[in-house]
Scaffold this active site. Structure first.
Site, mmCIF file in Angstrom:
data_model
loop_
_atom_site.group_PDB
_atom_site.id
_atom_site.type_symbol
_atom_site.label_atom_id
_atom_site.label_comp_id
_atom_site.label_asym_id
_atom_site.label_seq_id
_atom_site.Cartn_x
_atom_site.Cartn_y
_atom_site.Cartn_z
ATOM 1 N N TYR A 44 0.866 -1.435 -0.140
ATOM 2 C CA TYR A 44 -0.259 -0.045 -0.045
ATOM 3 C C TYR A 44 0.988 0.738 0.034
ATOM 4 C CZ TYR A 44 -3.087 3.602 1.757
ATOM 5 O OH TYR A 44 -3.522 4.909 1.639
ATOM 6 N N ARG A 97 2.349 8.383 12.766
ATOM 7 C CA ARG A 97 2.327 10.453 13.245
ATOM 8 C C ARG A 97 0.499 10.380 13.510
ATOM 9 N NH1 ARG A 97 3.390 15.057 9.785
ATOM 10 N NH2 ARG A 97 0.923 13.760 8.861
ATOM 11 N N ARG A 122 -10.197 4.728 8.055
ATOM 12 C CA ARG A 122 -9.680 3.873 7.324
ATOM 13 C C ARG A 122 -8.133 4.274 7.682
ATOM 14 N NH1 ARG A 122 -8.723 4.798 1.434
ATOM 15 N NH2 ARG A 122 -8.610 3.185 1.712
ATOM 16 N N PHE A 137 15.089 19.542 -1.536
ATOM 17 C CA PHE A 137 13.773 18.603 -1.636
ATOM 18 C C PHE A 137 13.722 17.862 -1.102
ATOM 19 C CE2 PHE A 137 10.730 16.454 -4.238
ATOM 20 C CZ PHE A 137 9.407 17.071 -4.812
#
Length: 511
Positions: free
Chosen positions: A192, A242, A255, A315
């Site tokens: 997932y 978290r 969910r 980034f």
């Protein structure tokens, strides 16, 4: 009408109270951690720069909505150099729109499932929009999606191909998992996270290669896919850990993505962790989840060590140091089941402005890994946590990777402080407060002290009539001015810090 205005006034008062309490909380943090002031100011200036919008209407909307759906990502995306900036912005928004479809629990499956499978084709459809999906800024993103499509079609074809490919693969993966009642195994959990985040890492690597900012031979190679995947998994698993309470309380139905293979060892049902009576088992499960996430840290370090262009490095690196920091504050922290646990804003700002090189990344990872390791050692002595040995092994692997990386850079892996005082000496002694912060503290404190002791000229300059507050208020101000004077002398003049030693994220300590 009266009821409406009373309600409106009440909402306005609540908003003012919220803003004031938030700002006062931030001010309190800065007073406790004066070294946060300059980084917070720098991040504020970066966020202002990120809010400067281009003239093109489609890109203007894209950067505007980007700032609203993710301020932190907007800052690092807008710092990218050249055409890669627009490509990453559109890539983020397309996937954010796809994620909005997946997350909307009010959207019926008969509409959601086929949409997930075909969403990649909508990148070319200027007529597609949705007015029944998402809330707030996400709803606006879906309603004005034609502007995103218009911006997408202005990108060069190699960028378009990468975005469409990743969107197609991600949508198919989301489709498969929506039909499952829960994430049962760790293998399912990894799969997932691969679909929703690992593929993002793969796509970004390909975009970096297309832009020529990074070596195409390295970043377009399938051999890098595992490392790219780990970058995404490290971030996604941190967010899943978290956000336990936020996800379990979601309406109309929660969910959850914590795998049963892990949480099933500690409870019969996942929502039992919300109850205070189950806190011990909840924290043990939390530590197990953190241990699982830490397994991706060394791959993330390897990936970042291959980056060469500064804006691309920042980034990629800033979210990763935020992730290891978040895992450090979540580890063995029962508050995860009471609220969303985050890094202090000032510390986040420090990490954002100090993460400029691979050396910085190694040092920051060392700090937070050793924080986790220190807590784990305490649990080991108590013999109270079933995964503590695995956590210590993961921490040792991170330490070894960081120290080896520093040695390769010629900086040495022992991390000795000046005068041979040991690696923790600079942490314990703490550097002096920066001069800019000291001047700010002096200006604020001296102004208040003059005000408190009834300096008429000062009060008039503030627009306050001398003696207007009454003798009792004057006495309170004079009493409060005494600790303010102490703070001004200690911080503003002597440059010392008040409170417990504050770790500098760039200086790692020994366990």
């Amino acid at each position: 009408p009266d009821r409406f205005f009373h309600k409106s006034d009440s909402i306005g008062q609540q908003a003012v109270v919220t803003v004031v309490s938030t700002n006062m909380g931030l001010l309190g943090d800065v007073m406790r951690h004066p070294s946060d002031f300059v980084p917070l100011l720098q991040v504020y200036m970066l966020s202002r720069e990120a809010r400067r919008l281009p003239q093109d209407p489609s890109f203007k909307f894209c950067y505007s909505i980007l700032n609203r759906v993710s301020r932190s990502f907007a800052i690092v995306i807008c710092n990218l150099r050249g055409e890669i900036r627009d490509a990453v912005c559109i890539f983020y928004l397309v996937l954010r729109a796809l994620d909005t479809v997946e997350d909307d629990m009010a959207l019926p499956d008969e509409k959601k499932l086929p949409l997930l499978l075909s969403f990649h084709t909508l990148c070319y459809d200027r007529g597609f929009s949705m007015d029944d999906c998402g809330t707030g800024d996400y709803k606006e993103l879906m309603e004005k999606y034609p502007l995103v499509v218009d911006a997408f079609l202005k990108l060069s074809k190699p960028y378009q191909d990468v975005i469409v490919d990743i969107t197609k693969r991600m949508g198919a993966g989301m489709h498969d998992f929506i039909e499952k009642d829960e994430v049962k195994t760790i293998k399912d959990y990894n799969l997932y996270c691969h679909y929703v985040a690992g593929l993002v890492g793969v796509g970004l690597s390909n975009l970096f290669a297309m832009s020529k900012l990074e070596d195409p031979k390295v970043f377009a190679s399938p051999n890098l896919d595992d490392l790219s995947n780990s970058m995404g998994l490290f971030l996604q698993k941190t967010n899943i850990i978290r956000d336990y309470l936020e996800d379990i309380m979601e309406e109309p139905a929660p969910r959850m993505f914590w795998p049963r293979e892990i949480w099933g060892k500690y409870a019969k049902e996942l929502d039992e962790f919300k109850l205070g009576c189950n806190r011990e088992k909840a924290v043990e499960c939390l530590n197990h989840m953190v241990c699982n996430a830490l397994s991706h840290a060394t791959d993330a370090l390897t990936y970042m060590s291959k980056l060469r262009e500064k804006s691309v490095f920042a980034f990629c690196a800033i979210p990763q140091v935020m992730a290891i920091g978040t895992l450090a504050v979540c580890y063995n922290n029962g508050e995860v089941f009471e609220r969303v646990v985050k890094l202090r804003k000032g510390l986040s700002a420090q990490l954002m402005v100090k993460t400029k090189s691979m050396e910085d990344v190694y040092r920051i990872f060392l700090v937070f890994a050793r924080d986790i390791g220190s807590t784990a050692q305490t649990l080991q002595m108590k013999g109270s946590d079933p995964t503590v040995e695995d956590v210590l092994k993961a921490v040792d692997a991170i330490e070894e990777a960081c120290e080896d990386g520093l040695k390769t850079m010629g900086l040495g892996g022992t991390m000795k402080a000046k005068n041979g005082a040991g690696a923790g000496a600079e942490l314990d002694s703490q550097p002096p407060v920066p001069i800019v912060v000291r001047l700010f503290v002096l200006f604020f404190c001296v102004g208040y002290i003059l005000y408190a002791w009834n300096a008429d000229a000062v009060r008039v300059s503030y627009g306050v009539r001398p003696g207007a507050a009454g003798p009792m208020a004057d006495m309170v101000h004079k009493l409060l001015s005494l600790p303010v004077l102490f703070y001004a002398v200690t911080v503003g003049i002597l440059g010392k810090r008040i409170g417990s030693p504050e770790p500098d994220p760039i200086q790692p300590r020994r366990r």
